[in-house]
Design a protein around this motif. Structure first.
Motif, PDB file in Angstrom:
ATOM      1  N   GLY A 164      39.165 -20.987  -7.032  1.00  0.00           N
ATOM      2  CA  GLY A 164      38.106 -21.568  -6.228  1.00  0.00           C
ATOM      3  C   GLY A 164      38.198 -23.069  -6.064  1.00  0.00           C
ATOM      4  N   ALA A 165      39.151 -23.738  -6.734  1.00  0.00           N
ATOM      5  CA  ALA A 165      39.278 -25.192  -6.642  1.00  0.00           C
ATOM      6  C   ALA A 165      40.229 -25.568  -5.519  1.00  0.00           C
ATOM      7  CB  ALA A 165      39.763 -25.764  -7.969  1.00  0.00           C
ATOM      8  N   GLU A 166      40.189 -26.816  -5.093  1.00  0.00           N
ATOM      9  CA  GLU A 166      41.023 -27.303  -4.014  1.00  0.00           C
ATOM     10  C   GLU A 166      42.369 -27.782  -4.551  1.00  0.00           C
ATOM     11  OE1 GLU A 166      40.461 -27.291  -0.818  1.00  0.00           O
ATOM     12  OE2 GLU A 166      38.411 -26.487  -0.926  1.00  0.00           O
ATOM     13  N   THR A 167      43.446 -27.453  -3.812  1.00  0.00           N
ATOM     14  CA  THR A 167      44.795 -27.876  -4.212  1.00  0.00           C
ATOM     15  C   THR A 167      45.300 -29.040  -3.370  1.00  0.00           C
ATOM     16  OG1 THR A 167      45.724 -26.226  -2.720  1.00  0.00           O
ATOM     17  CG2 THR A 167      45.439 -25.585  -5.018  1.00  0.00           C
ATOM     18  N   GLU A 168      44.566 -29.402  -2.335  1.00  0.00           N
ATOM     19  CA  GLU A 168      45.016 -30.460  -1.435  1.00  0.00           C
ATOM     20  C   GLU A 168      44.549 -31.819  -1.942  1.00  0.00           C
ATOM     21  OE1 GLU A 168      44.816 -31.604   3.337  1.00  0.00           O
ATOM     22  OE2 GLU A 168      43.487 -30.066   2.481  1.00  0.00           O
ATOM     23  N   GLY A 169      45.400 -32.849  -1.749  1.00  0.00           N
ATOM     24  CA  GLY A 169      45.029 -34.214  -2.058  1.00  0.00           C
ATOM     25  C   GLY A 169      45.243 -34.634  -3.495  1.00  0.00           C
ATOM     26  N   ILE A 170      45.969 -33.882  -4.275  1.00  0.00           N
ATOM     27  CA  ILE A 170      46.268 -34.268  -5.651  1.00  0.00           C
ATOM     28  C   ILE A 170      47.416 -35.278  -5.648  1.00  0.00           C
ATOM     29  CG2 ILE A 170      46.995 -33.442  -7.924  1.00  0.00           C
ATOM     30  CD1 ILE A 170      45.786 -30.738  -7.201  1.00  0.00           C
ATOM     31  N   THR A 171      47.238 -36.365  -6.388  1.00  0.00           N
ATOM     32  CA  THR A 171      48.251 -37.421  -6.416  1.00  0.00           C
ATOM     33  C   THR A 171      49.363 -37.077  -7.410  1.00  0.00           C
ATOM     34  OG1 THR A 171      46.609 -39.103  -5.865  1.00  0.00           O
ATOM     35  CG2 THR A 171      48.678 -39.860  -6.835  1.00  0.00           C
ATOM     36  N   ILE A 172      50.613 -37.197  -6.928  1.00  0.00           N
ATOM     37  CA  ILE A 172      51.785 -37.020  -7.789  1.00  0.00           C
ATOM     38  C   ILE A 172      52.528 -38.356  -7.778  1.00  0.00           C
ATOM     39  CG2 ILE A 172      53.898 -35.739  -8.220  1.00  0.00           C
ATOM     40  CD1 ILE A 172      51.455 -34.277  -5.782  1.00  0.00           C
ATOM     41  N   TYR A 173      52.613 -38.998  -8.933  1.00  0.00           N
ATOM     42  CA  TYR A 173      53.150 -40.364  -8.992  1.00  0.00           C
ATOM     43  C   TYR A 173      54.255 -40.450 -10.034  1.00  0.00           C
ATOM     44  CZ  TYR A 173      53.350 -45.408  -9.759  1.00  0.00           C
ATOM     45  OH  TYR A 173      53.791 -46.697  -9.889  1.00  0.00           O
ATOM     46  N   ASN A 174      55.400 -40.950  -9.556  1.00  0.00           N
ATOM     47  CA  ASN A 174      56.544 -41.162 -10.450  1.00  0.00           C
ATOM     48  C   ASN A 174      56.445 -42.581 -10.992  1.00  0.00           C
ATOM     49  OD1 ASN A 174      59.019 -41.527 -11.738  1.00  0.00           O
ATOM     50  ND2 ASN A 174      60.178 -40.395 -10.172  1.00  0.00           N
ATOM     51  N   LYS A 175      55.999 -42.700 -12.223  1.00  0.00           N
ATOM     52  CA  LYS A 175      55.792 -44.020 -12.817  1.00  0.00           C
ATOM     53  C   LYS A 175      57.108 -44.760 -13.022  1.00  0.00           C
ATOM     54  CE  LYS A 175      53.524 -46.334 -16.706  1.00  0.00           C
ATOM     55  NZ  LYS A 175      52.800 -46.145 -17.983  1.00  0.00           N
ATOM     56  N   SER A 176      58.162 -44.026 -13.219  1.00  0.00           N
ATOM     57  CA  SER A 176      59.446 -44.667 -13.492  1.00  0.00           C
ATOM     58  C   SER A 176      60.014 -45.331 -12.240  1.00  0.00           C
ATOM     59  CB  SER A 176      60.458 -43.640 -14.034  1.00  0.00           C
ATOM     60  OG  SER A 176      59.952 -43.057 -15.225  1.00  0.00           O
ATOM     61  N   SER A 177      59.863 -44.679 -11.064  1.00  0.00           N
ATOM     62  CA  SER A 177      60.412 -45.246  -9.828  1.00  0.00           C
ATOM     63  C   SER A 177      59.371 -46.019  -9.030  1.00  0.00           C
ATOM     64  CB  SER A 177      60.989 -44.124  -8.949  1.00  0.00           C
ATOM     65  OG  SER A 177      59.958 -43.256  -8.523  1.00  0.00           O
ATOM     66  N   GLY A 178      58.106 -45.801  -9.323  1.00  0.00           N
ATOM     67  CA  GLY A 178      57.047 -46.487  -8.597  1.00  0.00           C
ATOM     68  C   GLY A 178      56.707 -45.848  -7.271  1.00  0.00           C
ATOM     69  N   HIS A 179      57.122 -44.631  -7.034  1.00  0.00           N
ATOM     70  CA  HIS A 179      56.841 -43.932  -5.790  1.00  0.00           C
ATOM     71  C   HIS A 179      56.027 -42.676  -6.086  1.00  0.00           C
ATOM     72  CE1 HIS A 179      60.183 -46.535  -4.594  1.00  0.00           C
ATOM     73  NE2 HIS A 179      59.764 -46.381  -3.324  1.00  0.00           N
TER      74      HIS A 179
END
Length: 261
Positions: free
Chosen positions: A35-50
């Motif tokens: 029942g939760a939303e899967t859209e708009g979750i942030t995925i951030y690579n801290k090592s590359s900064g992207h």
């Protein structure tokens, strides 16, 4: 100066290209609670900064290499950290499952005035401060008490004097005496208004000419007429405001009787 900026740009471009040259693009899906939303979750690579964000179905793509730290975060979910290993790079797949965020607060016990929870004990320990209130004066003299549903029924069958409970015996006796004794036989009662006050009040409203024209009384007879109506118990209520017509009618009738004497 232009050559300096060109060299800096080429160096930064080379470093950026070198960072992505040894990283491989992986695909992944994010699984969320029912029942939760899967859209708009942030995925951030801290090592590359992207970083990137998930699609409506929770799909995402991101360049990674072994050892990179990948953060998954959203307001409604708890933060998740994944460290990329060789297996993820080899399969080019990164599937994760995140849970709803729970904000836990430390347990706090508030006890004002060091209350124990026992009413009798706490009532004795709490200090009570007495406040001096200003004196209150209640004057009911000008207040009209109106009857309501709680008021008793008044006995209206006994004439002008009302009684709340029972029969007004004195009122009945007064009615009987008035029927037996004629008006002439009643004892004479001196009016509350004095003879001087009566003449002063009437002369304030009517002058000598009015007495002569309206009542046929010459000026030398006005004083005798005042004695006449005073001895006949002049109705004092006729001197009140709004009784002008009744007062004139009374003086007209009494002046006619006075002239006939």
């Amino acid at each position: 100066m232009k050559q300096f900026f060109l060299i800096v740009f080429l160096l930064s471009s080379g470093i950026s290209v070198a960072q992505f040259a040894d990283r491989r693009e992986v695909e992944g899906n994010i699984k969320v609670p029912k029942g939760a939303e899967t859209e708009g979750i942030t995925i951030y690579n801290k090592s590359s900064g992207h970083g990137t964000v998930s699609s409506q179905k929770g799909h995402f793509q991101l360049k990674v290499k072994a050892g990179d730290s990948i953060y998954f975060s959203a307001v409604q979910y708890g933060e998740l950290l994944v460290v990329v290993d060789e297996e993820i790079v080899k399969t080019e797949q990164l599937n994760v499952e995140i849970s709803e965020g729970i904000n836990e607060l430390p347990e706090v016990v508030v006890r004002p005035h060091d209350l124990t929870g026992n009413l009798e004990t706490d009532a004795e320990n709490i200090e009570v401060v007495e406040i001096e209130l200003p004196p209150m004066n209640f004057n009911f003299n000008d207040y009209e008490m109106r009857p309501d549903m709680q008021s008793g029924v008044e006995n209206a069958a006994v004439g002008g004097k009302k009684m709340r409970y029972g029969v007004n015996i004195f009122g009945i006796l007064e009615k009987v005496v008035n029927l037996v004794i004629s008006k002439k036989e009643k004892p004479w009662k001196a009016p509350l208004i004095s003879r001087i006050e009566l003449e002063r009040s009437l002369r304030a409203s009517y002058d000598n000419a009015f007495f002569e024209d309206s009542f046929g009384l010459p000026a030398e007879q006005i004083s005798n007429f005042m004695d006449f109506i005073y001895e006949k118990e002049f109705p004092e209520e006729l001197l009140q405001k709004g009784k002008d017509m009744d007062r004139l009618q009374y003086l007209m009738e009494e002046s006619e009787e006075f002239r006939n004497l």
